[in-house]
Structure formats: C-alpha cells, structure tokens
Design a protein around this motif. Sequence first.
Motif, PDB file in Angstrom:
ATOM      1  N   GLN A 142       0.832  -1.192   0.000  1.00  0.00           N
ATOM      2  CA  GLN A 142       0.000   0.000   0.000  1.00  0.00           C
ATOM      3  C   GLN A 142       0.879   1.258   0.000  1.00  0.00           C
ATOM      4  OE1 GLN A 142      -3.042  -0.184   2.942  1.00  0.00           O
ATOM      5  NE2 GLN A 142      -4.385   1.071   1.701  1.00  0.00           N
ATOM      6  N   GLN A 143       1.957   1.235   0.759  1.00  0.00           N
ATOM      7  CA  GLN A 143       2.883   2.358   0.788  1.00  0.00           C
ATOM      8  C   GLN A 143       3.523   2.560  -0.583  1.00  0.00           C
ATOM      9  OE1 GLN A 143       5.824   2.136   3.896  1.00  0.00           O
ATOM     10  NE2 GLN A 143       7.064   3.762   3.015  1.00  0.00           N
ATOM     11  N   ALA A 144       3.844   1.460  -1.255  1.00  0.00           N
ATOM     12  CA  ALA A 144       4.490   1.549  -2.563  1.00  0.00           C
ATOM     13  C   ALA A 144       3.596   2.211  -3.607  1.00  0.00           C
ATOM     14  CB  ALA A 144       4.896   0.156  -3.040  1.00  0.00           C
ATOM     15  N   PHE A 145       2.295   2.176  -3.412  1.00  0.00           N
ATOM     16  CA  PHE A 145       1.352   2.772  -4.358  1.00  0.00           C
ATOM     17  C   PHE A 145       0.770   4.089  -3.849  1.00  0.00           C
ATOM     18  CE2 PHE A 145       1.686  -1.343  -6.212  1.00  0.00           C
ATOM     19  CZ  PHE A 145       1.456  -1.135  -7.556  1.00  0.00           C
ATOM     20  N   THR A 146       1.435   4.710  -2.879  1.00  0.00           N
ATOM     21  CA  THR A 146       0.953   5.972  -2.323  1.00  0.00           C
ATOM     22  C   THR A 146       1.908   7.100  -2.668  1.00  0.00           C
ATOM     23  OG1 THR A 146      -0.091   4.788  -0.495  1.00  0.00           O
ATOM     24  CG2 THR A 146       0.242   7.152  -0.208  1.00  0.00           C
ATOM     25  N   HIS A 147       1.441   8.033  -3.482  1.00  0.00           N
ATOM     26  CA  HIS A 147       2.197   9.236  -3.844  1.00  0.00           C
ATOM     27  C   HIS A 147       2.117  10.218  -2.676  1.00  0.00           C
ATOM     28  CE1 HIS A 147       2.945  13.056  -6.048  1.00  0.00           C
ATOM     29  NE2 HIS A 147       3.741  12.281  -6.767  1.00  0.00           N
ATOM     30  N   TYR A 148       3.150  11.017  -2.473  1.00  0.00           N
ATOM     31  CA  TYR A 148       3.155  11.927  -1.329  1.00  0.00           C
ATOM     32  C   TYR A 148       1.983  12.906  -1.351  1.00  0.00           C
ATOM     33  CZ  TYR A 148       5.031  15.714  -4.176  1.00  0.00           C
ATOM     34  OH  TYR A 148       5.186  16.689  -5.129  1.00  0.00           O
ATOM     35  N   SER A 149       1.437  13.216  -2.523  1.00  0.00           N
ATOM     36  CA  SER A 149       0.316  14.151  -2.605  1.00  0.00           C
ATOM     37  C   SER A 149      -0.949  13.580  -1.966  1.00  0.00           C
ATOM     38  CB  SER A 149       0.022  14.509  -4.064  1.00  0.00           C
ATOM     39  OG  SER A 149      -0.452  13.373  -4.779  1.00  0.00           O
ATOM     40  N   SER A 180       4.815   7.454   2.058  1.00  0.00           N
ATOM     41  CA  SER A 180       4.688   7.414   0.605  1.00  0.00           C
ATOM     42  C   SER A 180       5.718   6.435   0.046  1.00  0.00           C
ATOM     43  CB  SER A 180       4.883   8.802  -0.016  1.00  0.00           C
ATOM     44  OG  SER A 180       6.252   9.148  -0.047  1.00  0.00           O
ATOM     45  N   TYR A 181       5.689   6.251  -1.240  1.00  0.00           N
ATOM     46  CA  TYR A 181       6.557   5.274  -1.904  1.00  0.00           C
ATOM     47  C   TYR A 181       8.022   5.687  -1.929  1.00  0.00           C
ATOM     48  CZ  TYR A 181       6.682   8.476  -5.852  1.00  0.00           C
ATOM     49  OH  TYR A 181       6.862   9.573  -6.628  1.00  0.00           O
ATOM     50  N   GLU A 182       8.332   6.931  -1.618  1.00  0.00           N
ATOM     51  CA  GLU A 182       9.678   7.459  -1.860  1.00  0.00           C
ATOM     52  C   GLU A 182      10.781   6.717  -1.097  1.00  0.00           C
ATOM     53  OE1 GLU A 182       8.274  11.400  -1.016  1.00  0.00           O
ATOM     54  OE2 GLU A 182       8.741  12.010  -3.076  1.00  0.00           O
ATOM     55  N   ARG A 183      10.551   6.367   0.157  1.00  0.00           N
ATOM     56  CA  ARG A 183      11.574   5.641   0.908  1.00  0.00           C
ATOM     57  C   ARG A 183      11.742   4.224   0.362  1.00  0.00           C
ATOM     58  NH1 ARG A 183      13.977   7.119   5.427  1.00  0.00           N
ATOM     59  NH2 ARG A 183      13.898   5.037   6.323  1.00  0.00           N
ATOM     60  N   LEU A 184      10.637   3.603  -0.028  1.00  0.00           N
ATOM     61  CA  LEU A 184      10.725   2.270  -0.623  1.00  0.00           C
ATOM     62  C   LEU A 184      11.438   2.333  -1.970  1.00  0.00           C
ATOM     63  CD1 LEU A 184       7.186   0.818   0.160  1.00  0.00           C
ATOM     64  CD2 LEU A 184       9.356   0.300   1.298  1.00  0.00           C
ATOM     65  N   GLU A 185      11.177   3.386  -2.721  1.00  0.00           N
ATOM     66  CA  GLU A 185      11.842   3.552  -4.009  1.00  0.00           C
ATOM     67  C   GLU A 185      13.352   3.670  -3.824  1.00  0.00           C
ATOM     68  OE1 GLU A 185      11.373   6.412  -7.917  1.00  0.00           O
ATOM     69  OE2 GLU A 185      11.054   7.300  -5.956  1.00  0.00           O
ATOM     70  N   TYR A 186      13.749   4.373  -2.801  1.00  0.00           N
ATOM     71  CA  TYR A 186      15.170   4.558  -2.500  1.00  0.00           C
ATOM     72  C   TYR A 186      15.874   3.210  -2.316  1.00  0.00           C
ATOM     73  CZ  TYR A 186      19.273   5.505   0.371  1.00  0.00           C
ATOM     74  OH  TYR A 186      20.541   5.527   0.884  1.00  0.00           O
ATOM     75  N   ILE A 187      15.310   2.361  -1.465  1.00  0.00           N
ATOM     76  CA  ILE A 187      15.950   1.073  -1.199  1.00  0.00           C
ATOM     77  C   ILE A 187      15.710   0.096  -2.355  1.00  0.00           C
ATOM     78  CG2 ILE A 187      14.067   0.008   0.127  1.00  0.00           C
ATOM     79  CD1 ILE A 187      17.756  -0.247   1.048  1.00  0.00           C
ATOM     80  N   GLY A 188      14.523   0.165  -2.956  1.00  0.00           N
ATOM     81  CA  GLY A 188      14.188  -0.746  -4.048  1.00  0.00           C
ATOM     82  C   GLY A 188      15.086  -0.566  -5.260  1.00  0.00           C
ATOM     83  N   ASP A 189      15.409   0.677  -5.586  1.00  0.00           N
ATOM     84  CA  ASP A 189      16.308   0.927  -6.716  1.00  0.00           C
ATOM     85  C   ASP A 189      17.670   0.269  -6.494  1.00  0.00           C
ATOM     86  OD1 ASP A 189      14.364   2.384  -8.025  1.00  0.00           O
ATOM     87  OD2 ASP A 189      15.256   4.349  -7.601  1.00  0.00           O
ATOM     88  N   SER A 190      18.156   0.373  -5.265  1.00  0.00           N
ATOM     89  CA  SER A 190      19.456  -0.234  -4.952  1.00  0.00           C
ATOM     90  C   SER A 190      19.398  -1.754  -5.011  1.00  0.00           C
ATOM     91  CB  SER A 190      19.910   0.200  -3.555  1.00  0.00           C
ATOM     92  OG  SER A 190      20.112   1.587  -3.530  1.00  0.00           O
TER      93      SER A 190
END
Length: 145
Positions: A56-63, A74-84
Amino acid sequence: MEDLRLENHRNNLVDKASENHGEEDETGDKQSWDDNLVDKIKDIIGYEFKNPNLLQQAFTHYSYLDQDKTSTTSYERLEYIGDSILSFFMAEEHFRLYPDLPPGQLTKLRAANVDTEKLARVAFKYKLHTFLRHKKPLLAGQVII
C-alpha cells in the motif's frame, strides 16, 4: 501457450480491477478502491506479500498524504531502497551470466535493465499505474499510451 494463457488471465484481472475503482458494490455502499488493493495486485503479479502495508505504501504518492508532507508513508523511501536492491540483483545476474564481459559493458547492461522507462512500460502493461493513490490531477494525464 501457457505464457499466453497467464498473460490473458492477468490482463482480465487488471481490467476488472481498473473498472471497480471507487464504484458501488452489490450492497450499494461506496467502496474505497484501496480496500482490495493488495488482493488485486496479488492477482495481477502472482505474488503474495508478507507485509501488505508495504504494498500500500508503494502505491501511495506523497500528494495523497496529509498536508504536512512530513509523513514517510509514501513510496519514496521504498523507491530509494528498491532501486538499490534491483540494481544489485541485476548486477549479480549479469556477473554470473556473462563471465567474460568487461566491467564497462556489465555496467551498460545493468543500466539498460533498470531503466526507468523500461520499468514504467512493464507497470503500464499490467496497468499498475491505475492503482497509484494520489491527489494530483495532472499526474494521471502524464501516462502516455
């Protein structure tokens, strides 16, 4: 043949899930589209998440969050680790598959496989963008078919 059947099944599930966002159910009650978010995405990608809150967090935009914008849900922290993590797994896979490829070529190969546009095409193919929770009207218009 099996791949084609699986692809058709997933496409049908995506279409059904996309149609039901925020619509009334059989009882006439208004459903929040994210009530079944985890189940719908599980059906599409064929993976059961151990921690559905992360999905659910992965599909939540900060807006979509409260106005304070200090929340980390929001997804941003998950995106950070997921990209790595994605980059690491691609690097490991290429390292094993291509033992004679020089480092420069391995880097180019990894970059091509973790490319934002390529990943966006996969998300679009399965209509995962339709599950993104946001409050930005222009965001939906940025998806080009």
